[in-house]
Write a protein that holds these residues in place. Structure first.
Motif, PDB file in Angstrom:
ATOM      1  N   UNK A   1       0.812  -1.214   0.000  1.00  9.31           N
ATOM      2  CA  UNK A   1       0.000   0.000   0.000  1.00  9.31           C
ATOM      3  C   UNK A   1       0.846   1.265   0.000  1.00  9.31           C
ATOM      4  N   UNK A   2       1.907   1.307   0.779  1.00  9.08           N
ATOM      5  CA  UNK A   2       2.755   2.495   0.860  1.00  9.08           C
ATOM      6  C   UNK A   2       4.213   2.075   0.813  1.00  9.08           C
TER       7      UNK A   2
ATOM      8  N   UNK B   1       5.774   4.280 -10.018  1.00  6.52           N
ATOM      9  CA  UNK B   1       6.373   4.525  -8.702  1.00  6.52           C
ATOM     10  C   UNK B   1       5.804   5.800  -8.089  1.00  6.52           C
ATOM     11  N   UNK B   2       4.587   6.127  -8.469  1.00  3.60           N
ATOM     12  CA  UNK B   2       3.964   7.355  -7.973  1.00  3.60           C
ATOM     13  C   UNK B   2       3.850   7.316  -6.449  1.00  3.60           C
TER      14      UNK B   2
ATOM     15  N   UNK C   1       6.400   6.482 -14.055  1.00  3.35           N
ATOM     16  CA  UNK C   1       5.425   7.381 -13.446  1.00  3.35           C
ATOM     17  C   UNK C   1       5.848   7.627 -12.000  1.00  3.35           C
ATOM     18  N   UNK C   2       6.339   8.838 -11.728  1.00  6.00           N
ATOM     19  CA  UNK C   2       6.834   9.188 -10.394  1.00  6.00           C
ATOM     20  C   UNK C   2       6.054  10.367  -9.811  1.00  6.00           C
ATOM     21  N   UNK C   3       4.815  10.477 -10.207  1.00  2.80           N
ATOM     22  CA  UNK C   3       3.951  11.566  -9.741  1.00  2.80           C
ATOM     23  C   UNK C   3       3.957  11.639  -8.207  1.00  2.80           C
ATOM     24  N   UNK C   4       4.284  12.822  -7.710  1.00  6.06           N
ATOM     25  CA  UNK C   4       4.322  13.107  -6.271  1.00  6.06           C
ATOM     26  C   UNK C   4       5.321  12.241  -5.490  1.00  6.06           C
TER      27      UNK C   4
ATOM     28  N   UNK D   1       4.814  17.518  -9.472  1.00  6.37           N
ATOM     29  CA  UNK D   1       4.586  17.649  -8.029  1.00  6.37           C
ATOM     30  C   UNK D   1       5.580  16.841  -7.184  1.00  6.37           C
ATOM     31  N   UNK D   2       6.700  16.462  -7.752  1.00  4.34           N
ATOM     32  CA  UNK D   2       7.722  15.745  -6.973  1.00  4.34           C
ATOM     33  C   UNK D   2       8.507  16.699  -6.079  1.00  4.34           C
TER      34      UNK D   2
END
Length: 232
Positions: A44-45, A63-64, A82-85, A105-106
């Motif tokens: 989950x996280x 990998x958001x 995908x590394x969004x945030x 937003x990283x």
């Protein structure tokens, strides 16, 4: 006989441990594999703070939201990922690859990104305050509303990048290449722009108050509807 077998087994265990310890001492590369990372992101996280992932190929993965803060990411390939945030605070990531990656937003505050390749990456609204981006390639990157306050972009290549409404207050852009870049409404107050190249850049409403523009080349740049000469 039983005692002999026990002693032989114990000797084998000791040899295995010795080999494993020697291998551990010799290794300086990544602590995890691509497969390990894929398993991690199924949880989950994901937090990979402070982990050594040097040299891994993590391209095209989702990998958001992953926390890579303080990690060693030298030569890691995040192309098309995908590394969004995602969080990259204070990472050691020289020569990292972010070609066509999603990085909007990283968090990259105080990140060491010298020599990084970020061609065509989406960094809109990312935070790179105080980051080291010396000799980085950001050609064609989406840098709209990005935060680059006090960042070091010496010798960086931003040709054709979209820096609309970018925050570059007090940033270092010595000898940076901003040819054909979009700098509309960008904030360049007190930025060091010595020897920077702005040929063909769009600079309408760009704020250059207090900026150092010695030896900068603005030939062909467009500002407030007019084409500039070599000097402003």
């Amino acid at each position: 006989m039983v005692l002999r077998n026990i002693l032989l087994f114990q000797g084998l265990v000791d040899e295995i441990n010795e080999v494993l310890n020697r291998k551990k001492d010799e290794e300086v590369e990544s602590e995890l594999t691509r497969t390990d990372i894929i398993k991690c992101i199924q949880s989950e996280k994901v937090r990979l703070r402070g982990v050594n992932l040097s040299g891994l190929d993590l391209s095209k993965l989702d990998l958001s939201g992953v926390d890579f803060s303080f990690a060693c990411l030298k030569n890691v390939n995040f192309s098309c990922a995908n590394l969004y945030r995602a969080k990259f605070q204070e990472v050691d990531a020289e020569n990292i690859l972010f070609h066509n990656a999603t990085l909007s937003y990283c968090e990259f505050t105080r990140a060491k990104l010298r020599g990084a390749s970020l061609e065509a990456a989406n960094l809109s609204c990312a935070n790179l305050q105080d980051a080291c981006l010396i000799e980085c390639s950001l050609c064609g990157a989406d840098l709209r509303s990005v935060h680059l306050e006090t960042a070091d972009l010496t010798n960086a290549d931003l040709m054709g990048a979209n820096l609309e409404k970018a925050f570059l207050q007090s940033a270092k852009l010595n000898n940076a290449n901003l040819m054909d870049a979009n700098l509309q409404r960008a904030y360049l107050c007190r930025a060091d722009l010595q020897d920077a190249h702005f040929e063909g850049a769009i600079m309408d409403e760009a704020n250059l108050k207090g900026a150092i523009v010695d030896s900068s080349n603005f030939f062909g740049a467009i500002r407030e509807g007019r084409t500039l000469g070599a000097q402003m």
